[in-house]
Motif scaffolding. Structure first.
Motif, PDB file in Angstrom:
ATOM      1  N   THR A  38      -8.715 -21.584 -14.219  1.00  0.00           N
ATOM      2  CA  THR A  38      -8.196 -21.833 -12.790  1.00  0.00           C
ATOM      3  C   THR A  38      -7.114 -21.018 -12.340  1.00  0.00           C
ATOM      4  N   TYR A 130      -2.672 -28.400  -7.595  1.00  0.00           N
ATOM      5  CA  TYR A 130      -2.869 -27.401  -6.511  1.00  0.00           C
ATOM      6  C   TYR A 130      -2.366 -26.093  -7.182  1.00  0.00           C
ATOM      7  N   ASN A 183     -13.142 -22.619  -0.523  1.00  0.00           N
ATOM      8  CA  ASN A 183     -11.946 -23.006   0.375  1.00  0.00           C
ATOM      9  C   ASN A 183     -11.738 -21.601   1.503  1.00  0.00           C
ATOM     10  N   ASP A 197     -14.837 -27.547   5.244  1.00  0.00           N
ATOM     11  CA  ASP A 197     -14.916 -27.733   3.626  1.00  0.00           C
ATOM     12  C   ASP A 197     -13.610 -28.718   3.351  1.00  0.00           C
ATOM     13  N   HIS A 199     -10.520 -28.959   3.872  1.00  0.00           N
ATOM     14  CA  HIS A 199      -9.018 -28.642   3.540  1.00  0.00           C
ATOM     15  C   HIS A 199      -8.481 -27.555   4.504  1.00  0.00           C
ATOM     16  N   ALA A 203      -6.643 -26.064  -1.729  1.00  0.00           N
ATOM     17  CA  ALA A 203      -7.361 -27.194  -2.267  1.00  0.00           C
ATOM     18  C   ALA A 203      -6.803 -27.232  -3.656  1.00  0.00           C
ATOM     19  N   PRO A 204      -7.104 -28.325  -4.270  1.00  0.00           N
ATOM     20  CA  PRO A 204      -6.823 -28.539  -5.467  1.00  0.00           C
ATOM     21  C   PRO A 204      -7.869 -27.642  -6.452  1.00  0.00           C
ATOM     22  N   LYS A 206     -10.710 -26.507  -8.928  1.00  0.00           N
ATOM     23  CA  LYS A 206     -11.982 -27.083  -9.316  1.00  0.00           C
ATOM     24  C   LYS A 206     -12.393 -27.911  -8.004  1.00  0.00           C
ATOM     25  N   SER A 207     -12.181 -27.730  -6.916  1.00  0.00           N
ATOM     26  CA  SER A 207     -12.735 -28.368  -5.975  1.00  0.00           C
ATOM     27  C   SER A 207     -14.203 -27.891  -5.280  1.00  0.00           C
ATOM     28  N   TYR A 216     -13.032 -21.198 -11.962  1.00  0.00           N
ATOM     29  CA  TYR A 216     -13.171 -21.713 -10.414  1.00  0.00           C
ATOM     30  C   TYR A 216     -12.217 -20.999  -9.508  1.00  0.00           C
ATOM     31  N   ASP A 217     -12.677 -20.945  -8.294  1.00  0.00           N
ATOM     32  CA  ASP A 217     -11.769 -20.423  -6.986  1.00  0.00           C
ATOM     33  C   ASP A 217     -11.649 -19.003  -7.033  1.00  0.00           C
ATOM     34  N   ASN A 221      -9.344 -19.958  -1.482  1.00  0.00           N
ATOM     35  CA  ASN A 221      -8.078 -20.807  -2.113  1.00  0.00           C
ATOM     36  C   ASN A 221      -6.846 -20.226  -1.970  1.00  0.00           C
TER      37      ASN A 221
END
Length: 330
Positions: A38, A130, A183, A197, A199, A203-204, A206-207, A216-217, A221
């Motif tokens: 992440t 986050y 995001n 979405d 947000h 976003a945190p 792993k959303s 992730y992401d 984001n």
């Protein structure tokens, strides 16, 4: 961290949303490496600060002698009040604006930094998971060194973002973006975000679903710093130096000098990748794995963070297991 096996891929893009600096598409091979699953989070960055006492660029008074190197010749020194610590905060207008003028939605905000992402009065309380933001290139490099890692090259980042889907338009394949994918900004940019979405801003981690490598992401984001200097013609120069478009480029490290038309007076700009919660097809479709952006290395923004990588040859110990949010608050 997760293992990225390395391999060959087509770097760049000619899809309809691509910008000129994503061409020409060329063949690149990267060696395998470890990559943070992440974006670096507030909790992880807080652990670094607690251990080292580090102050980010956004937390330090501005050095006019350094800043004027990025300004047009003859620019007068700003009032001392404007040289106090701060960063750029997203301040959406309440009506449609000319998207050629970024000052319509970005505001220099005194007191904005990673602890106060929207400026004084805001905090990261309850936001441990986050992504940390308002991170300058120098800050990202300092964290990476402390963690025994480094920032990815542009080639490593793009290869990892593609998740094994070579040539695809998006991280998830060739399907157009939907709110479930990443995001980004839904609605009319920059004055109306429908938040389909879920947000409004970051976003945190792993959303949203991971890509094929379990990362992730990698789309949306927050933007992520890479180690490469930026040039809009980097790919063309790379192929010329290699001797032709058919050449396979091995582990490119980026150009030796920087050129950034968006920041013509800056001594250098560094690449960042991945897009952010502000990406919208009407303005900036940079959630695509080939999309490139850059800024001077002292730049901090409310949608700019980073993640780290580690090559096996650099690994003197197992990949770092960062403290949990509970541990980092001790």
């Amino acid at each position: 961290m997760v293992w990225i096996p390395g391999g060959e891929f087509k770097m760049g893009s000619t899809d309809p949303l691509a910008r000129p600096d994503e061409s020409p598409v060329h063949r690149v091979r990267v060696d395998g490496f470890w990559m943070d699953q992440t974006e670096v989070t507030n909790a992880q960055f807080a652990a670094f600060v607690a251990a080292t006492g580090y102050k980010t660029v956004a937390e330090r008074p501005i050095d006019w002698e350094e800043l004027k190197k990025q300004a047009a010749p003859g620019t007068p020194k700003p009032d001392e009040a404007l040289l106090q610590p701060g960063s750029l905060v997203f301040t959406p207008p309440n009506r449609p604006v000319n998207t050629n003028d970024v000052s319509a939605w970005w505001s220099w905000t005194l007191g904005a930094n990673w602890r106060h992402p929207s400026g004084p009065g805001s905090s990261i309380e309850g936001l441990d998971n986050y992504p940390v933001v308002h991170i300058a290139y120098e800050d990202a490099v300092a964290y990476a060194a402390w963690a025994g890692k480094r920032l990815p090259t542009e080639a490593e980042w793009e290869f990892a973002a593609r998740g094994g889907i070579d040539g695809a338009m998006n991280v998830w394949g060739n399907a157009p973006i939907e709110a479930k994918h990443a995001n980004t900004w839904q609605g009319h940019f920059p004055d109306k975000n429908t938040e389909e979405d879920g947000h409004r801003l970051a976003a945190p981690v792993k959303s949203f679903p991971a890509n094929g490598y379990g990362l992730y992401d990698m789309a949306g984001n927050v933007w992520e710093w890479c180690s490469d200097l930026y040039r809009p013609d980097a790919y063309a120069r790379r192929l010329f130096e290699a001797g032709g478009t058919s050449k396979l480029i091995e582990n490119p490290q980026g150009p030796k000098s920087s050129l950034d038309p968006r920041n013509p007076h800056a001594p250098e700009s560094r690449v960042h990748r991945g897009g952010s919660f502000l990406c919208n097809d009407s303005y900036c479709a940079s959630y695509r794995p080939s999309a490139r952006m850059a800024a001077p290395p002292d730049t901090g923004l409310q949608h700019l963070g980073f993640r780290c990588v580690l090559s096996p040859s650099e690994n003197k110990r197992p990949p770092v297991s960062m403290p949990t949010s509970k541990e980092s608050s001790k």
